[in-house]
Design a protein around this motif. Structure first.
Motif, short mmCIF file in Angstrom:
data_model
loop_
_atom_site.label_atom_id
_atom_site.label_comp_id
_atom_site.label_asym_id
_atom_site.label_seq_id
_atom_site.Cartn_x
_atom_site.Cartn_y
_atom_site.Cartn_z
N TYR A 159 0.83 -1.20 0.00
CA TYR A 159 0.00 0.00 0.00
C TYR A 159 0.87 1.26 0.00
CZ TYR A 159 -3.60 3.34 1.36
OH TYR A 159 -4.45 4.41 1.39
N ASN A 163 1.11 4.05 -3.00
CA ASN A 163 0.89 5.47 -2.74
C ASN A 163 2.06 6.30 -3.24
OD1 ASN A 163 -1.59 6.39 -1.35
ND2 ASN A 163 -1.09 4.77 0.09
N LYS A 224 -5.18 12.82 -4.30
CA LYS A 224 -4.69 11.58 -3.72
C LYS A 224 -5.83 10.69 -3.27
CE LYS A 224 -0.15 13.13 -2.11
NZ LYS A 224 0.73 13.35 -0.94
N ASP A 228 -7.59 6.20 -2.88
CA ASP A 228 -8.36 5.61 -1.78
C ASP A 228 -9.81 5.37 -2.17
OD1 ASP A 228 -6.12 5.70 -0.12
OD2 ASP A 228 -6.55 7.77 0.47
#
Length: 370
Positions: A159, A163, A224, A228
């Motif tokens: 993860y 990112n 960003k 998610d």
């Protein structure tokens, strides 16, 4: 080979009536344990069918990974995980031969997949970018492969890596869409200095900087959060006919993530596809056709690839009558073929015309084809 042999069980049982050499070979051949092979019995054919069922999964996996007309990167981790479960299930089998075979394969499996720290994390990210999997499948598969504690640790690393990778694409996108303009900044400074001649208090400056920073933070958080948001959405229902490239193309709400998916999913898992291209070129440009020009070789390879891509199968027997009509000189029939028939027939006719014209040139004939 085993799949073909299992259909001839009765033929093998009666082979000794016509040929004794095979029975003699079975009685004299030594196995790995040092004993003689002996004649084939019913238990041997049961073992053969068990091995066929066991190897069928590897056969399907080999064909899937070696594909060149679809994306292979997104399904690779899923195939590896399912293969591990397959070996684990075979280790619990009552068949002793199957257990030994699965045990040896599991040792080889751990050699390549036993240390996740050495694995390329792009394999996991490609699986996350598959809307049928996302992090739910990756997290569950990692826990199945390496245990709950180690699986969660790797999932956190994946993860964080994703990112970081998304952040690089975000920087690239913001730089291309919002280039800095020195003239505008200079003019704004001049305007602020000469706006009204009054001195701006420190509190107003701090308020202005605070609002500007808040605006930038909100903008970056909104971009960003697309990652998610994609991860938090429900998974797509599983389907063998799912087209992942079409899915990303039809979802413009993730523009930056779509660009990331385009680059990641373009990675081929196997080098078989590129090796096949060289093999195809070697079969076309052999010792008997060494005078072909590079342009002609390229045309032959492309035409072959186009013909294989045709959805309608090519029937040479049905097309022979069209070719005979062409040889007799009926040009209108050729036009009808272009209008009524598919592109496969067109390529066959064009090839036939080229070959026929070359034959006429070699024979010294000056008569045109038509």
């Amino acid at each position: 080979m085993l799949d073909t042999a299992q259909h001839f069980e009765k033929a093998f049982d009666k082979l000794h009536l016509f040929y004794d050499g095979f029975s003699a070979y079975q009685c004299s051949h030594l196995c790995k344990d040092g004993g003689n092979a002996g004649p084939l019995e019913s238990d041997d054919w049961v073992n053969v069918r068990n091995v066929i069922e066991f190897l069928a999964r590897f056969h399907e996996l080999t064909k899937t990974v070696s594909g060149s007309r679809y994306v292979t990167c997104n399904s690779h981790f899923e195939d590896v995980s399912e293969l591990y479960c397959h070996l684990k299930m075979c280790l619990a089998s009552e068949d002793e031969h199957l257990r030994k075979m699965a045990q040896q394969m599991q040792e080889k499996f751990k050699k390549y997949w036993g240390e996740p720290e050495k694995m390329n994390k792009m394999i996991f990210i490609a699986s996350v970018l598959d809307p049928r999997n996302k992090f739910e499948y990756v997290e569950g598969a990692l826990e199945e492969l390496f245990g709950e504690e180690k699986g969660k640790k790797i999932n956190v690393e994946v993860y964080a890596y994703m990112n970081s990778l998304f952040g690089e694409y975000l920087k690239k996108h913001s730089t291309e869409s919002c280039p800095q303009s020195p003239s505008s900044s200079t003019s704004s400074n001049n305007t602020s200095n000469t706006s009204s001649g009054s001195v701006i208090s420190a509190s107003k400056i701090r308020t202005k900087l605070s609002l500007k920073k808040k605006k930038e933070d909100n903008g970056s958080w909104g971009a960003k959060s697309k990652l998610d948001k994609y991860i938090s959405e429900e998974q797509e229902p599983f389907s063998e006919e799912f087209d992942i490239l079409s899915w990303w193309k039809s979802h413009p709400k993730f523009p930056i993530l779509s660009e990331l998916a385009r680059d990641v999913l373009a990675i081929p898992i196997s080098s078989v596809a590129s090796e096949c291209v060289f093999s195809t070129g070697g079969r076309i440009l052999d010792s008997f056709r060494s005078s072909l020009t590079p342009k002609c070789v390229q045309a032959l390879i492309c035409v072959q690839d186009w013909l294989r891509e045709e959805k309608n199968p090519i029937s040479v027997e049905e097309d022979l009558k069209y070719l005979e009509e062409l040889e007799l000189g009926k040009l209108y029939y050729f036009v009808c073929i272009l209008i009524q028939n598919n592109i496969s027939c067109f390529f066959i006719c064009m090839t036939y015309l080229v070959v026929l014209s070359l034959d006429m040139e070699n024979n010294g004939s000056t008569t045109s084809i038509v």
